[in-house]
Design a protein around this motif. Sequence first.
Motif: not given
Length: 289
Positions: A282-284, A227-232, A111-112
């Motif tokens: 990039a990571a929300g 699963g628990i994941l990063p929202v992004c 992304v960046a």
Amino acid sequence: MHDLDWNHLRVVLAIARTGSLTAAARVLNLDQTTAGRRLSALEESLGVSLFRRAKSGFVATEAGRAVVAEAEAVEARLVALSDRLTPDRTGTEGIVRILGNGWMLSQLAEVALPGLLDRHPMLEVRFSHRLPPTAFYGEPTVGLWFDAVAQMPDRATPVARVPFAAYRSRDLDPDCPDWVIFRDDDAKGPSFAREAQRRLGKTARIRMSATDATILLGAVRAGIGQGILPVCVGDGCGDLVRSEASVGRIERVLYLHTSPEFAGRARMLTVLEWLNASLGPAAGALPLH
């Protein structure tokens, strides 16, 4: 000291910082035989042993500590010279290493990173998927980690909150009790894994755990469990939907680890400025307040 090979001194520094010949060879991108040969050559030329072998690893002798101190001074002068030769911030050049979870490095790269490298064509960013504790060495280094205590004299500064949510594959039964979760076996104190299990309750069955969201994403997509994941990461996968399981609002504080040895270096300032601007897209990541 005179006529000492800097490549030999780099091995001594890496051993002192990592505590083992194997780890030193890895961080220097050498095979262990080469690293051991360089250490032996330096000890032979000086006529002293620089390390003693203990159960805890390599421990510097008195002579070793003196060599390490001199090598650190040489390293600092070389880094300072490199930065002084950089004419200005627009001409930032050299290497900056970024350590962290693979999923976050992947997001930053996709992304960046192109924009940063377009603006600074002489800059090289080295991503390393490593979990703490990890010794900083050689080039200016930044760590991006959750739940990690800084190793002295490095510093850990909270920089953002990263939201997480529960996900499942579209084909998985919403009431499926199977889960895949994060686990860091080296985590000290309260861990995200224990907090996740507490929120999921006693009926949840943990079928798999991993140290990185990229691995968990593959398991969730395969239907191994929810699963628990990063929202992004989760929202960016069309194969997944938000889970109906109630886990509440989950945010993890992201810490930026730096070494005072490299503070103020032009390329470090450039990369830190870029990270602060890029973590949101990039990571929300969300502001701390």
